[in-house]
Design an enzyme around this catalytic site. Structure first.
Site, PDB file in Angstrom:
ATOM      1  N   GLU A 122      -1.362   6.885   8.459  1.00  0.00           N
ATOM      2  CA  GLU A 122      -1.239   8.341   8.288  1.00  0.00           C
ATOM      3  C   GLU A 122      -1.687   8.732   6.889  1.00  0.00           C
ATOM      4  OE1 GLU A 122       2.763   9.441   9.031  1.00  0.00           O
ATOM      5  OE2 GLU A 122       2.413   9.761  11.157  1.00  0.00           O
ATOM      6  N   ARG A 164       4.700   8.293  -3.014  1.00  0.00           N
ATOM      7  CA  ARG A 164       6.163   8.306  -3.254  1.00  0.00           C
ATOM      8  C   ARG A 164       6.856   7.141  -2.545  1.00  0.00           C
ATOM      9  NH1 ARG A 164       7.717  13.865  -0.179  1.00  0.00           N
ATOM     10  NH2 ARG A 164       5.975  14.574  -1.453  1.00  0.00           N
ATOM     11  N   HIS A 165       6.251   6.650  -1.430  1.00  0.00           N
ATOM     12  CA  HIS A 165       6.876   5.510  -0.754  1.00  0.00           C
ATOM     13  C   HIS A 165       5.815   4.427  -0.502  1.00  0.00           C
ATOM     14  CE1 HIS A 165       5.464   7.873   2.646  1.00  0.00           C
ATOM     15  NE2 HIS A 165       6.509   8.679   2.654  1.00  0.00           N
ATOM     16  N   ASP A 177       7.775   3.979   6.418  1.00  0.00           N
ATOM     17  CA  ASP A 177       7.708   4.634   5.097  1.00  0.00           C
ATOM     18  C   ASP A 177       8.960   4.412   4.262  1.00  0.00           C
ATOM     19  OD1 ASP A 177       6.074   7.757   6.150  1.00  0.00           O
ATOM     20  OD2 ASP A 177       5.299   5.718   5.857  1.00  0.00           O
ATOM     21  N   HIS A 178      10.117   4.582   4.893  1.00  0.00           N
ATOM     22  CA  HIS A 178      11.334   4.680   4.082  1.00  0.00           C
ATOM     23  C   HIS A 178      11.970   3.341   3.738  1.00  0.00           C
ATOM     24  CE1 HIS A 178      10.723   8.850   3.911  1.00  0.00           C
ATOM     25  NE2 HIS A 178      10.546   8.877   5.208  1.00  0.00           N
ATOM     26  N   HIS A 184       2.527   5.975   6.154  1.00  0.00           N
ATOM     27  CA  HIS A 184       1.917   7.189   5.605  1.00  0.00           C
ATOM     28  C   HIS A 184       1.605   6.962   4.130  1.00  0.00           C
ATOM     29  CE1 HIS A 184       2.474  11.841   5.008  1.00  0.00           C
ATOM     30  NE2 HIS A 184       1.291  11.424   4.592  1.00  0.00           N
ATOM     31  N   ARG A 223       0.837   8.565   1.213  1.00  0.00           N
ATOM     32  CA  ARG A 223       0.764   9.909   0.644  1.00  0.00           C
ATOM     33  C   ARG A 223      -0.027   9.923  -0.646  1.00  0.00           C
ATOM     34  NH1 ARG A 223       4.122  14.205   1.716  1.00  0.00           N
ATOM     35  NH2 ARG A 223       5.400  14.028   3.611  1.00  0.00           N
ATOM     36  N   ASN A 253       7.637   3.872  12.184  1.00  0.00           N
ATOM     37  CA  ASN A 253       7.169   4.292  10.863  1.00  0.00           C
ATOM     38  C   ASN A 253       8.059   3.654   9.799  1.00  0.00           C
ATOM     39  OD1 ASN A 253       7.021   5.788   8.383  1.00  0.00           O
ATOM     40  ND2 ASN A 253       5.833   7.343   9.499  1.00  0.00           N
ATOM     41  N   HIS A 268       8.350  12.949  14.630  1.00  0.00           N
ATOM     42  CA  HIS A 268       9.012  13.551  13.464  1.00  0.00           C
ATOM     43  C   HIS A 268      10.442  13.966  13.807  1.00  0.00           C
ATOM     44  CE1 HIS A 268       8.852  14.872   9.251  1.00  0.00           C
ATOM     45  NE2 HIS A 268       9.866  15.615   9.638  1.00  0.00           N
ATOM     46  N   GLY A 269      11.377  13.326  13.150  1.00  0.00           N
ATOM     47  CA  GLY A 269      12.783  13.713  13.291  1.00  0.00           C
ATOM     48  C   GLY A 269      13.470  13.224  14.550  1.00  0.00           C
ATOM     49  N   THR A 297       9.349  16.309   3.174  1.00  0.00           N
ATOM     50  CA  THR A 297       8.738  15.566   4.270  1.00  0.00           C
ATOM     51  C   THR A 297       7.722  16.483   4.924  1.00  0.00           C
ATOM     52  OG1 THR A 297       9.147  14.245   6.258  1.00  0.00           O
ATOM     53  CG2 THR A 297      10.458  16.254   6.004  1.00  0.00           C
ATOM     54  N   THR A 298       7.023  15.973   5.931  1.00  0.00           N
ATOM     55  CA  THR A 298       5.981  16.787   6.562  1.00  0.00           C
ATOM     56  C   THR A 298       6.613  18.009   7.209  1.00  0.00           C
ATOM     57  OG1 THR A 298       4.743  14.787   6.984  1.00  0.00           O
ATOM     58  CG2 THR A 298       4.101  16.723   8.249  1.00  0.00           C
ATOM     59  N   ARG A 338      14.264   1.387  -6.969  1.00  0.00           N
ATOM     60  CA  ARG A 338      14.596   0.477  -8.075  1.00  0.00           C
ATOM     61  C   ARG A 338      13.372  -0.147  -8.722  1.00  0.00           C
ATOM     62  NH1 ARG A 338      19.513  -2.366  -8.507  1.00  0.00           N
ATOM     63  NH2 ARG A 338      21.099  -0.729  -8.460  1.00  0.00           N
ATOM     64  N   GLU A 381      -0.953  14.311  17.894  1.00  0.00           N
ATOM     65  CA  GLU A 381       0.473  13.978  17.801  1.00  0.00           C
ATOM     66  C   GLU A 381       1.221  15.277  17.561  1.00  0.00           C
ATOM     67  OE1 GLU A 381       1.708  10.585  15.511  1.00  0.00           O
ATOM     68  OE2 GLU A 381       3.706  11.435  15.191  1.00  0.00           O
ATOM     69  N   HIS A 426      12.194   7.597  10.099  1.00  0.00           N
ATOM     70  CA  HIS A 426      13.343   7.831   9.202  1.00  0.00           C
ATOM     71  C   HIS A 426      14.670   7.480   9.859  1.00  0.00           C
ATOM     72  CE1 HIS A 426      16.298  10.402   7.024  1.00  0.00           C
ATOM     73  NE2 HIS A 426      15.672   9.903   5.983  1.00  0.00           N
TER      74      HIS A 426
HETATM   75  C1  LIG Z   1       3.688  13.043   9.887  1.00  0.00           C
HETATM   76  C2  LIG Z   1       5.115  12.719   9.952  1.00  0.00           C
HETATM   77  O1  LIG Z   1       5.913  13.426  10.488  1.00  0.00           O
HETATM   78  C3  LIG Z   1       5.587  11.451   9.364  1.00  0.00           C
HETATM   79  O2  LIG Z   1       4.930  10.416   9.918  1.00  0.00           O
HETATM   80  C4  LIG Z   1       5.390  11.493   7.875  1.00  0.00           C
HETATM   81  O3  LIG Z   1       5.239  10.184   7.394  1.00  0.00           O
HETATM   82  C5  LIG Z   1       6.590  12.163   7.250  1.00  0.00           C
HETATM   83  O4  LIG Z   1       6.479  12.033   5.882  1.00  0.00           O
HETATM   84  P1  LIG Z   1       7.571  11.143   5.116  1.00  0.00           P
HETATM   85  O5  LIG Z   1       7.590   9.798   5.801  1.00  0.00           O
HETATM   86  O6  LIG Z   1       7.095  11.112   3.718  1.00  0.00           O
HETATM   87  O7  LIG Z   1       8.888  11.861   5.332  1.00  0.00           O
HETATM   88  N1  LIG Z   2       4.494  10.960  12.741  1.00  0.00           N
HETATM   89  C1  LIG Z   2       5.927  10.861  12.829  1.00  0.00           C
HETATM   90  C2  LIG Z   2       6.368   9.562  12.256  1.00  0.00           C
HETATM   91  O1  LIG Z   2       5.571   8.668  12.015  1.00  0.00           O
HETATM   92  C3  LIG Z   2       7.799   9.338  11.975  1.00  0.00           C
HETATM   93  O2  LIG Z   2       8.443  10.525  11.590  1.00  0.00           O
HETATM   94  P1  LIG Z   2      10.005  10.344  11.224  1.00  0.00           P
HETATM   95  O3  LIG Z   2      10.665   9.687  12.417  1.00  0.00           O
HETATM   96  O4  LIG Z   2      10.092   9.478  10.005  1.00  0.00           O
HETATM   97  O5  LIG Z   2      10.510  11.757  11.005  1.00  0.00           O
END
Ligand SMILES: CC(=O)[C@@H](O)[C@H](O)COP(=O)(O)O
Ligand SMILES: NCC(=O)COP(=O)(O)O
Length: 247
Positions: A73, A52-53, A12-13, A46, A48, A10, A197-198, A103-104, A21, A154, A220
């Site tokens: 997502e 935000r990202h 996103d971050h 994701h 959103r 993932n 997640h996490g 976060t989710t 910036r 998931e 993340h």
């Molecule tokens: C669904 C999930 O757990 C993640 O894939 C989601 O993208 C978390 O959201 P953020 O990435 O915005 O933290």
């Molecule tokens: N659906 C979970 C995901 O894509 C990644 O979650 P995270 O590792 O960023 O908490």
């Protein structure tokens, strides 16, 4: 059942850092290509509602730019369904969203929202997208996901991850047992089972060892580790730990 365990990265971050910036870098697509080269089986991003990202242009660039599957997502809304139907990614994972969340925080309440969610699944599936529901390990949610025609669930590993990080290992073990039970139920209902997640280097092994789990989505932590190790080596180390847990 315990076939190859896929790793979805993932990104996103990467976009979180870019947006801090308002620059053009770091570029999520460049990160996705690095992840692809490092052996990721898929890219998760994701979009959103508050952008935000990951932004719309990121999703379009990813859809056009990567060879491995894109797992899109999003929340179950008309706006997001229209974007998914236009881009037709390999997969779409419906997730709950609340603007004020950092976060989710939990899984989708599929059992309490069946008719509305079923309304979104059919056109996405007919467009060739593999539809996944991001849910907790509750049997009601798993059974409802199967009932409305999702191909994948998931399982949310956020509570397990938090308990593990806080050193509440007995409680983490109990949560893990519930995840194992949920994975077995989902598999028995014909659902493909993913988890995410996490997840981190330290907590991934027991989840990776759940035989019904076919894919982990991790973001993340990997983006954080990339600061120290580089994204490729961080992905390679996560893959090593996943494979060792599965051996
Ligand atoms: C669904 C999930 O757990 C993640 O894939 C989601 O993208 C978390 O959201 P953020 O990435 O915005 O933290
Ligand atoms: N659906 C979970 C995901 O894509 C990644 O979650 P995270 O590792 O960023 O908490």
């Amino acid at each position: 059942m315990a076939g190859k365990l896929r790793l979805g990265v993932n990104i996103d971050h990467v976009a979180t850092v870019r947006n801090a910036r308002g620059s053009a870098w770091p570029d999520p697509l460049r990160a996705a290509l690095l992840a692809e080269a490092a052996g990721a089986d898929g890219i998760t991003a994701h979009l959103r509602e508050d952008r935000r990202h990951i932004r719309d242009a990121d999703m379009e660039a990813l859809r056009a730019g990567i060879e491995i599957p894109l797992n899109f997502e999003c929340a179950a809304t008309d706006e997001m369904a229209a974007i998914v139907l236009r881009l037709k990614p390999h997969a779409v994972c419906l997730v709950p969203e609340r603007r004020e969340e950092r976060t989710t925080e939990g899984g989708l309440d599929v059992a309490g929202d069946e008719n509305r969610l079923a309304h979104y699944i059919a056109p996405l599936r007919d467009a060739g997208c593999r539809v996944s529901m991001f849910i907790g390990h509750d049997a009601r949610q798993i059974e409802a996901s199967a009932r409305i025609g999702a191909a994948v669930v998931e399982l949310h590993t956020g509570h397990y991850s938090d308990l593990h990080a806080e050193g509440r290992l007995d409680e983490a073990e109990a949560e893990l047992a519930a995840l194992r039970k949920g994975a077995a139920l989902a598999h028995s209902l014909g659902l493909e089972v993913h988890a995410g997640h996490g997840l981190t280097f330290e907590n991934v092994a027991p989840v990776a060892a759940i035989p019904e789990v076919m894919e982990l989505n991790i973001g993340h932590f990997l983006i954080g580790e990339a600061i120290y190790l580089g994204l490729g080596p961080a992905i390679e180390e996560m893959r090593r730990r996943m494979d060792a847990a599965r051996a």
